[in-house]
Scaffold this active site. Structure first.
Site, short mmCIF file in Angstrom:
data_model
loop_
_atom_site.label_atom_id
_atom_site.label_comp_id
_atom_site.label_asym_id
_atom_site.label_seq_id
_atom_site.Cartn_x
_atom_site.Cartn_y
_atom_site.Cartn_z
CE LYS A 119 38.14 47.12 28.00
NZ LYS A 119 36.79 47.45 27.51
P1 NAD Z 1 34.94 39.25 19.77
O1 NAD Z 1 36.21 38.61 20.18
O2 NAD Z 1 33.64 38.59 20.11
O3 NAD Z 1 34.92 39.49 18.17
C1 NAD Z 1 35.93 40.17 17.50
C2 NAD Z 1 35.73 39.97 16.00
O4 NAD Z 1 36.68 40.77 15.30
C3 NAD Z 1 35.97 38.54 15.54
O5 NAD Z 1 35.12 38.24 14.44
C4 NAD Z 1 37.43 38.55 15.08
O6 NAD Z 1 37.71 37.53 14.13
C5 NAD Z 1 37.49 39.94 14.46
N1 NAD Z 1 38.85 40.52 14.48
C6 NAD Z 1 39.73 40.53 15.51
N2 NAD Z 1 40.86 41.15 15.13
C7 NAD Z 1 40.69 41.57 13.87
C8 NAD Z 1 41.50 42.27 12.94
N3 NAD Z 1 42.74 42.65 13.25
N4 NAD Z 1 40.97 42.53 11.72
C9 NAD Z 1 39.73 42.14 11.40
N5 NAD Z 1 38.92 41.45 12.23
C10 NAD Z 1 39.40 41.18 13.44
O7 NAD Z 1 35.02 40.73 20.37
P2 NAD Z 1 33.82 41.73 20.62
O8 NAD Z 1 33.35 41.56 22.02
O9 NAD Z 1 32.86 41.66 19.49
O10 NAD Z 1 34.60 43.13 20.59
C11 NAD Z 1 34.91 43.79 19.38
C12 NAD Z 1 35.25 45.24 19.67
O11 NAD Z 1 34.15 45.86 20.33
C13 NAD Z 1 36.46 45.47 20.59
O12 NAD Z 1 37.06 46.69 20.19
C14 NAD Z 1 35.82 45.64 21.96
O13 NAD Z 1 36.63 46.36 22.86
C15 NAD Z 1 34.58 46.42 21.56
N6 NAD Z 1 33.47 46.38 22.52
C16 NAD Z 1 32.92 45.20 22.91
C17 NAD Z 1 31.85 45.21 23.80
C18 NAD Z 1 31.15 43.95 24.22
O14 NAD Z 1 30.16 44.05 24.97
N7 NAD Z 1 31.56 42.79 23.76
C19 NAD Z 1 31.37 46.42 24.31
C20 NAD Z 1 31.96 47.62 23.87
C21 NAD Z 1 32.99 47.58 22.97
#
Ligand code: NAD
Length: 429
Positions: A119
């Site tokens: 990461k």
């Molecule tokens: P993103 O930036 O596209 O979206 C994040 C969302 O969460 C947004 O709507 C944001 O406004 C909201 N958010 C952020 N902080 C917040 C808080 N403190 N309280 C409430 N809402 C909040 O990110 P993503 O890619 O959707 O990732 C979200 C989670 O999923 C992370 O933990 C990431 O590590 C995990 N993840 C993502 C992927 C991927 O392929 N994108 C894969 C595995 C895990």
């Protein structure tokens, strides 16, 4: 070899509930103890293989140089190259990156793809940076890591606040140094540059595939299942949209500023269109406003935290009213909350399975790049479904066989696989 975990004093119990690396270590230790993991393997697997810290000078649009701090942690290589995203955020820190890299090791093992865990992250506020500044930051970070990443070494991907564009810059910078195009160095790229069809939707789709299996255990069908989603980004937004299309009733969704709720269900495509146009959910017609903490406590069948870490803690776990917790985010639940959820009979689809759709299609992307032969979206989606359904079923059987909750089962299954392969390689003999 004696079981190191037989001595309770060596069993880690975190002092800071919200420290993600402590949370990972606590669960690792519990699973290692139940597995009777031998002392040598325990010592190797519990710590990252490599932690890299870089200081990245970037010429800002103002003409001045700003130096950013960045990290890449490579947790484990026993089953293949390290794999994991790059996060840009003001609160990135080494413990968080270490935890996220370890979770990648366990996640890749749970869905049985041939990668270890890695990461990366840079402390920055991308919302305050221009596209040019972000490009220069990404290129310099990549150049600093050039000896450590590569298709056979460590394959980054997007995470919070990074995207296809970021991956295209990483790929281009790496390729400039290699003197030829190396598209397998990152995944989550634009499709025209060697990205995979279906990758953008893969994490949300994977969340839905695991929810499809979990509701069967509760004798529910999608049309009779209410869903609350925290987060409306890549995972939450797309997950909610796919579940809505599959007939689920998504009653609430949020972003960082708060959420909206309608007990009769929200039209998610309209919600996302509104969010895209207005950059806020506030004012969406036909729904009530809810705060982010209130949203987590809404009555529903499935609660899907898809935003960030530490959303469900000892302070609010007892107030959750869902039957199933589908962890789309990484680390949304603390170990203290785990116990409360278990006591309250909430079935947890642990993050290292629930959001593994992203890394699974990243694996497909890496395979396609190396073959130079690309699959149709239908092939990608059906292979993803096969993997997620099989992994869910393996997890449930493992949990029944060992009489442990689903999170502990996921860690045990993953640690067992990594331990087996480490032992077979004999590299630490
Ligand atoms: P993103 O930036 O596209 O979206 C994040 C969302 O969460 C947004 O709507 C944001 O406004 C909201 N958010 C952020 N902080 C917040 C808080 N403190 N309280 C409430 N809402 C909040 O990110 P993503 O890619 O959707 O990732 C979200 C989670 O999923 C992370 O933990 C990431 O590590 C995990 N993840 C993502 C992927 C991927 O392929 N994108 C894969 C595995 C895990």
């Amino acid at each position: 070899m004696a079981n190191p975990m037989a001595d309770e004093s060596r069993r880690f119990v975190g002092s800071d509930e919200k420290n993600p690396f402590e949370a990972m270590s606590e669960r690792f230790d519990r699973a290692a103890q139940l597995l009777g993991l031998d002392a040598d393997l325990y010592a190797v697997m519990r710590v990252p293989s490599r932690e890299i810290k870089v200081y990245i000078p970037v010429r800002m649009d103002s003409g001045h140089i700003q130096v950013f701090e960045g990290y890449r942690v490579q947790h484990n290589f026993a089953r293949g190259p390290a794999k994991g995203g790059i996060r840009y955020a003001p609160d990135v820190n080494l413990d968080e990156v270490k935890a996220l890299s370890a979770w990648m090791t366990w996640k890749c093992a749970v869905v049985n793809v041939p990668f270890g865990g890695g990461k990366g992250g840079i402390i920055c506020d991308p919302s305050q940076m221009s596209l040019g500044e972000l490009e220069r930051l990404t290129r310099r970070y990549t150049a600093e890591l050039i000896d450590f990443i590569g298709p056979d070494k460590d394959v980054p991907a997007p995470d919070m606040n990074t995207n296809e564009q970021t991956m295209a810059w990483v790929m281009d910078t790496y390729s400039m140094h290699a003197r030829h195009t190396v598209n397998a160095v990152v995944t989550g790229k634009p499709v025209g540059l060697g990205g995979s069809l279906g990758r953008r939707e893969a994490t949300g789709r994977g969340v839905m595939f695991t929810v499809n299996e979990a509701i069967k255990l509760h004798s529910l069908t999608p049309d009779k299942t209410t869903v609350v989603v925290q987060g409306s980004g890549n995972v939450g937004g797309i997950g909610a949209e796919l579940m809505h299309a599959a007939g689920y009733k998504v009653v609430a969704i949020s972003d960082i500023f708060g959420g909206i709720y309608n007990k009769n269900g929200l039209n998610i495509p309209d919600v996302l269109k509104y969010l895209h146009a207005n950059k806020t959910l506030e004012g969406f017609a036909g729904a009530d406003r809810v705060g982010n903490s209130e949203l987590l406590e809404l009555e529903c069948d499935v609660l899907a935290p898809c935003a960030t870490e530490n959303q469900i803690t000892s302070a609010n776990a007892g107030k959750l009213k869902c039957k199933i917790l589908a962890e789309g985010a990484n680390g949304p639940t603390t170990p203290k909350a785990d116990k409360i959820l278990h006591d309250n009979g909430i079935f947890v689809i642990p993050d290292i399975l629930c959001n593994a759709g992203g890394v699974t299609v990243s694996y497909f992307e890496w395979v396609q790049d190396r073959m130079g032969y690309f699959w149709s979206e239908a092939q990608v989606n059906s292979r993803l479904e096969e993997k997620m359904v099989a992994s869910f079923s393996e997890l449930v059987h493992y949990s029944e066989k060992h009489q442990v909750d689903s999170r502990t089962a996921a860690y045990m299954l993953a640690i067992d696989r990594v331990a087996y392969d480490t032992r077979m390689r004999g590299i630490y003999a």
